[in-house]
Design a protein around this motif. Structure first.
Motif, PDB file in Angstrom:
ATOM      1  N   UNK A 263      -7.120  15.777 -17.968  1.00 58.56           N
ATOM      2  CA  UNK A 263      -6.499  16.714 -17.032  1.00 58.56           C
ATOM      3  C   UNK A 263      -6.340  16.202 -15.601  1.00 58.56           C
ATOM      4  N   UNK A 264      -7.004  15.097 -15.251  1.00 62.80           N
ATOM      5  CA  UNK A 264      -7.044  14.682 -13.850  1.00 62.80           C
ATOM      6  C   UNK A 264      -6.551  13.244 -13.666  1.00 62.80           C
ATOM      7  N   UNK A 265      -6.102  12.987 -12.449  1.00 62.87           N
ATOM      8  CA  UNK A 265      -5.736  11.625 -12.057  1.00 62.87           C
ATOM      9  C   UNK A 265      -6.815  11.075 -11.136  1.00 62.87           C
ATOM     10  N   UNK A 266      -7.162   9.808 -11.344  1.00 61.22           N
ATOM     11  CA  UNK A 266      -8.173   9.113 -10.547  1.00 61.22           C
ATOM     12  C   UNK A 266      -7.559   7.805 -10.052  1.00 61.22           C
ATOM     13  N   UNK A 267      -7.780   7.462  -8.798  1.00 65.51           N
ATOM     14  CA  UNK A 267      -7.280   6.186  -8.306  1.00 65.51           C
ATOM     15  C   UNK A 267      -7.884   5.798  -6.980  1.00 65.51           C
ATOM     16  N   UNK A 268      -7.398   4.663  -6.485  1.00 66.78           N
ATOM     17  CA  UNK A 268      -7.770   4.188  -5.153  1.00 66.78           C
ATOM     18  C   UNK A 268      -6.531   4.148  -4.269  1.00 66.78           C
ATOM     19  N   UNK A 269      -6.724   4.381  -2.965  1.00 63.86           N
ATOM     20  CA  UNK A 269      -5.652   4.268  -1.991  1.00 63.86           C
ATOM     21  C   UNK A 269      -6.003   3.257  -0.915  1.00 63.86           C
ATOM     22  N   UNK A 270      -4.984   2.558  -0.447  1.00 61.41           N
ATOM     23  CA  UNK A 270      -5.185   1.583   0.636  1.00 61.41           C
ATOM     24  C   UNK A 270      -4.206   1.892   1.753  1.00 61.41           C
ATOM     25  N   UNK A 271      -4.728   2.058   2.958  1.00 63.57           N
ATOM     26  CA  UNK A 271      -3.912   2.318   4.137  1.00 63.57           C
ATOM     27  C   UNK A 271      -4.096   1.150   5.091  1.00 63.57           C
ATOM     28  N   UNK A 272      -2.974   0.564   5.541  1.00 69.78           N
ATOM     29  CA  UNK A 272      -3.061  -0.405   6.630  1.00 69.78           C
ATOM     30  C   UNK A 272      -3.348   0.350   7.930  1.00 69.78           C
ATOM     31  N   UNK A 273      -3.638  -0.388   9.008  1.00 70.59           N
ATOM     32  CA  UNK A 273      -3.818   0.235  10.314  1.00 70.59           C
ATOM     33  C   UNK A 273      -2.481   0.794  10.804  1.00 70.59           C
ATOM     34  N   UNK A 274      -2.548   1.811  11.644  1.00 70.01           N
ATOM     35  CA  UNK A 274      -1.368   2.341  12.333  1.00 70.01           C
ATOM     36  C   UNK A 274      -0.278   2.850  11.394  1.00 70.01           C
ATOM     37  N   UNK A 275      -0.706   3.596  10.383  1.00 74.00           N
ATOM     38  CA  UNK A 275       0.241   4.192   9.442  1.00 74.00           C
ATOM     39  C   UNK A 275       0.220   5.711   9.591  1.00 74.00           C
ATOM     40  N   UNK A 276       1.297   6.344   9.117  1.00 75.95           N
ATOM     41  CA  UNK A 276       1.406   7.798   9.209  1.00 75.95           C
ATOM     42  C   UNK A 276       2.189   8.304   8.007  1.00 75.95           C
ATOM     43  N   UNK A 277       1.651   9.295   7.354  1.00 75.07           N
ATOM     44  CA  UNK A 277       2.250   9.855   6.137  1.00 75.07           C
ATOM     45  C   UNK A 277       2.144  11.375   6.210  1.00 75.07           C
ATOM     46  N   UNK A 278       3.276  12.080   6.083  1.00 75.62           N
ATOM     47  CA  UNK A 278       3.248  13.537   6.030  1.00 75.62           C
ATOM     48  C   UNK A 278       3.687  13.983   4.644  1.00 75.62           C
ATOM     49  N   UNK A 279       2.937  14.925   4.083  1.00 76.57           N
ATOM     50  CA  UNK A 279       3.210  15.335   2.709  1.00 76.57           C
ATOM     51  C   UNK A 279       2.769  16.777   2.500  1.00 76.57           C
ATOM     52  N   UNK A 280       3.560  17.508   1.722  1.00 79.25           N
ATOM     53  CA  UNK A 280       3.120  18.821   1.260  1.00 79.25           C
ATOM     54  C   UNK A 280       2.513  18.633  -0.125  1.00 79.25           C
ATOM     55  N   UNK A 281       1.263  19.059  -0.256  1.00 76.69           N
ATOM     56  CA  UNK A 281       0.513  18.753  -1.465  1.00 76.69           C
ATOM     57  C   UNK A 281       1.093  19.498  -2.674  1.00 76.69           C
ATOM     58  N   UNK A 282       1.458  18.732  -3.691  1.00 77.48           N
ATOM     59  CA  UNK A 282       1.971  19.309  -4.934  1.00 77.48           C
ATOM     60  C   UNK A 282       0.834  19.618  -5.913  1.00 77.48           C
ATOM     61  N   UNK A 283      -0.337  19.091  -5.619  1.00 78.79           N
ATOM     62  CA  UNK A 283      -1.524  19.263  -6.469  1.00 78.79           C
ATOM     63  C   UNK A 283      -2.743  19.390  -5.559  1.00 78.79           C
ATOM     64  N   UNK A 284      -3.859  19.783  -6.115  1.00 79.53           N
ATOM     65  CA  UNK A 284      -5.127  19.702  -5.387  1.00 79.53           C
ATOM     66  C   UNK A 284      -5.566  18.240  -5.349  1.00 79.53           C
ATOM     67  N   UNK A 285      -5.824  17.729  -4.170  1.00 82.83           N
ATOM     68  CA  UNK A 285      -6.123  16.304  -3.984  1.00 82.83           C
ATOM     69  C   UNK A 285      -7.424  16.157  -3.197  1.00 82.83           C
ATOM     70  N   UNK A 286      -8.351  15.407  -3.763  1.00 81.68           N
ATOM     71  CA  UNK A 286      -9.618  15.110  -3.089  1.00 81.68           C
ATOM     72  C   UNK A 286      -9.620  13.631  -2.731  1.00 81.68           C
ATOM     73  N   UNK A 287      -9.779  13.331  -1.440  1.00 84.07           N
ATOM     74  CA  UNK A 287      -9.809  11.955  -0.954  1.00 84.07           C
ATOM     75  C   UNK A 287     -11.221  11.649  -0.474  1.00 84.07           C
ATOM     76  N   UNK A 288     -11.813  10.590  -0.992  1.00 84.35           N
ATOM     77  CA  UNK A 288     -13.137  10.146  -0.555  1.00 84.35           C
ATOM     78  C   UNK A 288     -12.939   8.838   0.205  1.00 84.35           C
ATOM     79  N   UNK A 289     -13.344   8.800   1.460  1.00 80.51           N
ATOM     80  CA  UNK A 289     -13.163   7.592   2.265  1.00 80.51           C
ATOM     81  C   UNK A 289     -14.295   6.615   1.938  1.00 80.51           C
ATOM     82  N   UNK A 290     -13.905   5.400   1.539  1.00 73.78           N
ATOM     83  CA  UNK A 290     -14.877   4.364   1.197  1.00 73.78           C
ATOM     84  C   UNK A 290     -15.045   3.359   2.323  1.00 73.78           C
TER      85      UNK A 290
END
Lengths: 117, 117
Positions: free
Chosen positions: A36-63
């Protein structure tokens, strides 16, 4: 489905859909695997900006690193060990400043099935 | 529901249900909040052991320390930044050895509604 363990090096990162910045996501478990769920990793470079309207419930854990997550209600700064919960329907702007970030994410349901980009 | 940020210090830890070891969980988002998923932090002391059959899909992200997660198929050792996916129905034994661990978890659906302990 069996118990699985993942490390950031297991992820195949590709550009986050619908944006042109240096923000990459790598699903490890998603709709291809029958759960039922999606699991993954995200990588952000410095000085980035992303605007989004959430289509799902999303939990982000900062590593690693630091992200700022803003809504009309204010801004949360999240660093290593912090969790940001972005419920379905919320519009968020995620910003990195002088340092990038490595995150883990869990979504319900699968974000790539409902993403409009 | 609004976007929220959590740190380990926000969690109110209590003993994980159905066991008597030094393993503690602290839900931050759960069935009380109206969304589909539970989010929290877990704390394991060193030299603990917990066996459980998963009543829900459970994603554990290791933030500090080290855990070993075993099934009949083998053992996964997970350290900081690693993700362990424990699908519903799997029986797992989670062990800490010389060091404890701090984890974040996300479950679908809410584990505390279906836990049999």
């Amino acid at each position: 489905m069996k118990v699985q363990k993942f490390s950031p090096s297991d992820a195949e990162f590709s550009r986050s859909p619908g944006q042109t910045g240096d923000i990459y996501v790598g699903n490890l478990v998603d709709e291809r695997h029958g759960g039922p769920i999606t699991i993954g990793y995200g990588r952000y470079a410095a000085n980035q900006k992303l605007t989004e309207t959430m289509a799902v419930d999303d939990v982000m854990i900062v590593l690693e690193g630091r992200v700022a997550v803003s809504t009309t209600a204010g801004t949360h700064i999240a660093g290593p060990g912090d969790i940001v919960y972005m419920p379905k329907g919320e519009t968020v702007t995620i910003v990195t400043e002088g340092e990038g970030a490595l995150t883990a994410y869990v979504t319900y349901p699968h974000w790539s099935e409902v993403h409009e980009a």
